[in-house]
Write a protein that holds these residues in place. Structure first.
Motif, PDB file in Angstrom:
ATOM      1  N   ILE A 189       0.841  -1.205   0.000  1.00 50.90           N
ATOM      2  CA  ILE A 189       0.000   0.000   0.000  1.00 50.90           C
ATOM      3  C   ILE A 189       0.875   1.253   0.000  1.00 50.90           C
ATOM      4  CG2 ILE A 189      -1.727   1.317   1.276  1.00 50.90           C
ATOM      5  CD1 ILE A 189      -2.793  -1.336   2.368  1.00 50.90           C
ATOM      6  N   GLU A 199      -6.647   5.567  -3.405  1.00 47.93           N
ATOM      7  CA  GLU A 199      -7.702   4.672  -2.943  1.00 47.93           C
ATOM      8  C   GLU A 199      -7.267   3.231  -3.141  1.00 47.93           C
ATOM      9  OE1 GLU A 199     -11.764   5.513  -4.016  1.00 47.93           O
ATOM     10  OE2 GLU A 199     -12.151   3.398  -4.448  1.00 47.93           O
ATOM     11  N   THR A 201      -8.522  -0.978  -2.370  1.00 45.66           N
ATOM     12  CA  THR A 201      -9.530  -1.930  -1.937  1.00 45.66           C
ATOM     13  C   THR A 201      -8.819  -3.204  -1.503  1.00 45.66           C
ATOM     14  OG1 THR A 201     -11.170  -1.051  -3.474  1.00 45.66           O
ATOM     15  CG2 THR A 201     -11.575  -3.242  -2.591  1.00 45.66           C
ATOM     16  N   ALA A 227      -3.524   0.572   8.043  1.00 48.48           N
ATOM     17  CA  ALA A 227      -3.591   1.195   6.721  1.00 48.48           C
ATOM     18  C   ALA A 227      -4.096   2.628   6.833  1.00 48.48           C
ATOM     19  CB  ALA A 227      -4.501   0.381   5.801  1.00 48.48           C
ATOM     20  N   LEU A 233      -3.043   8.229   1.825  1.00 49.27           N
ATOM     21  CA  LEU A 233      -4.085   7.267   1.455  1.00 49.27           C
ATOM     22  C   LEU A 233      -5.432   7.830   1.895  1.00 49.27           C
ATOM     23  CD1 LEU A 233      -4.898   4.537   0.289  1.00 49.27           C
ATOM     24  CD2 LEU A 233      -4.435   3.521   2.537  1.00 49.27           C
ATOM     25  N   ILE A 236     -10.076   3.838   1.843  1.00 50.26           N
ATOM     26  CA  ILE A 236      -9.837   2.408   2.003  1.00 50.26           C
ATOM     27  C   ILE A 236     -11.183   1.699   1.934  1.00 50.26           C
ATOM     28  CG2 ILE A 236      -8.939   0.576   3.491  1.00 50.26           C
ATOM     29  CD1 ILE A 236      -7.235   2.755   4.883  1.00 50.26           C
ATOM     30  N   VAL A 260     -11.220   4.913   6.212  1.00 48.49           N
ATOM     31  CA  VAL A 260     -11.968   3.701   5.859  1.00 48.49           C
ATOM     32  C   VAL A 260     -13.393   4.135   5.535  1.00 48.49           C
ATOM     33  CG1 VAL A 260     -12.863   1.482   6.635  1.00 48.49           C
ATOM     34  CG2 VAL A 260     -10.540   2.183   7.273  1.00 48.49           C
TER      35      VAL A 260
END
Length: 498
Positions: A189, A199, A201, A227, A233, A236, A260
């Protein structure tokens, strides 16, 4: 990179679930590492790779139909090669070469890393190479990759599945669950974010069983939180979980980790305890609705989707009404509905009391009508809201004609919005106000409130500047969830709809 194949072009055709899309990205990376180049859209490739799915009853008919169409091209171009991989290859093995002797390579789900070598061996030996391994040799995420998107990416956290659902053949073809170490997942990641991805998954046949191979029941929630700490980022997502393994610590991690997304795909399959028992689904209606209620209590804005099978063997009208009851209670944002069809090699295919097609169709129509009504009502609640949309590439089929662009809201709803006056790229974000809702999309017809240029947009622009690196399209037998192939209104879950 090798030089012997510098002039050879390739095309990868993908059927099935997001795990196959993930594998196809690795296949493309392996081929480019070996010197192949992606074929032009209107060109005749020197190599065609079919990454197959074995879920549907007619999966083999689709494959052999496509192989038949390629036979004349193979006759004209003696140097052309055809390879077949994926779940159907794992299942049918030598049958493929017997039915289509012009195929050069057949490989399975456990040895995609061998494709370049198998192609070269077929070329030298002038005969088909069939290699199917029974267990995973190399975790696919360790192989070279050619991502389909510059701004969003799949990250596999596990492969295989330990469930024994009677309608699903995936465990037999992809094997028992094997988990990647958390450090390896996070390192991938971080590397993606460094390349401009904003993004990801997290992907697995049953993502929230993650940790069973590591001896840590809370490994998945810990992974989500870790994460969430990665700088840069922004979004998620994960797919697909299983109600049996979905625990309160995962709900807490979703609610407490800002990046998230409040989006959840939770496969129901049936609302009837009797049918769930026959499916060997290890939860019941009360357990399922309890999860939905807990998610909504922690995240009132959560968008929840599901998978439902209509007409499973032995399903009565009363059983079907229990499914309709759950749909009314859960109020899914959307549901990916399937008419049961026999899947060769599964216990359900041999069960008595197979439901007549006409009965299945009538129930299916009722379910679709109910879910369409609920989807529209739920989407109407978004009207008047101001949302940040991640601009997508190729999501709006009418964008050019309507002078709109398209993208995804944080909860993964599809939004079409008026094209801003300033330039905007896939991977950038726009802030818009929702003005209209349809069952499967939202519209923002007013002026864009804000445009934010992102590193992801920069990455997309850089990719566009290198024609040979443009992302290839994929043909999916089942639409998928999340990025980089976001959720459409037709199908979902993983290969088996866990």
């Amino acid at each position: 990179m090798g030089t012997s194949q510098d002039s050879k072009s390739y095309k990868v055709v993908t059927y099935g679930c997001q795990m196959n899309v993930h594998d196809s990205e690795r296949l493309s990376g392996l081929l480019e590492d070996a010197g192949y180049v992606k074929a032009a859209q209107d060109g005749d490739p020197d190599l065609v790779v079919f990454n197959t799915c074995a879920v549907r009853e007619n999966a083999d008919n689709k494959l052999y139909g496509n192989l038949g169409q390629l036979a004349p091209a193979k006759t004209r171009n003696k140097g052309m090669q055809i390879a077949v991989g994926g779940c159907l290859a794992q299942k049918d093995r030598d049958t493929i070469v017997r039915k289509a002797p012009w195929v050069d390579v057949v490989f399975g789900t456990h040895n995609i890393g061998h494709l370049p070598a198998l192609l070269e061996r077929a070329r030298v030996e002038q005969q088909a190479q069939v290699e199917i391994l029974e267990s995973l040799e190399t975790f696919p995420s360790t192989l070279p990759t050619r991502r389909e998107s510059a701004y969003a990416a799949w990250v596999a956290i596990s492969v295989g599945c330990n469930n024994t659902c009677t309608f699903c053949i995936v465990p037999a073809l992809r094997g028992k669950e094997e988990d990647r170490r958390p450090g390896d997942v996070l390192a991938e990641i971080e590397a993606l974010v460094d390349e401009g991805v904003i993004e990801v998954t997290l992907l697995g046949q049953n993502v929230n069983a993650y940790g069973s191979d590591l001896g840590d029941r809370e490994a998945f929630s810990k992974l989500l939180r870790a994460a969430g700490q990665i700088e840069g980022l922004e979004r998620i997502r994960f797919t697909s979980p299983h109600p049996r393994d979905f625990t309160d610590d995962v709900i807490a991690a979703m609610a407490e980790t800002p990046n998230v997304m409040h989006q959840l795909h939770m496969p129901l399959q049936s609302g009837s305890d009797t049918v769930l028992r026959a499916m060997k689904r290890s939860y019941r209606q009360q357990r399922f609705l309890g999860i939905i209620n807990k998610v909504r209590a922690a995240m009132p804005d959560a968008a929840i989707s599901t998978d439902i099978i209509v007409g499973f063997p032995g399903e009565t009208e009363e059983d079907f009404e229990q499914t309709m009851h759950v749909v009314r209670e859960a109020r899914f944002t959307n549901a990916f509905t399937f008419q049961y069809s026999k899947r060769p090699g599964t216990p359900a295919a041999e069960m008595e009391n197979q439901i007549p097609k006409a009965v299945v169709q009538e129930r299916y129509n009722r379910l679709i009508a109910l879910q369409e009504e609920i989807s529209w009502e739920e989407n109407k609640k978004q009207v008047g809201r101001t949302l940040e949309i991640l601009v997508a590439e190729g999501e709006g089929k009418k964008d050019d004609r309507t002078d709109r662009l398209s993208g995804r809201a944080p909860d993964n709803r599809l939004v079409h919005f008026t094209r801003p006056t300033e330039p905007v790229r896939p991977g950038d974000t726009v802030t818009v106000e929702i003005t209209y809702a349809a069952p499967h999309h939202l519209l923002a017809e007013g002026p864009t409130l804000a445009v934010r240029r992102t590193r992801a947009g920069d990455a997309w622009e850089k990719r566009q500047a290198a024609p040979a690196a443009k992302p290839a399209g994929v043909m999916l037998g089942l639409p998928t969830i999340g990025a980089p192939a976001p959720l459409p209104a037709a199908a979902g879950g993983d290969c088996c709809g866990a």
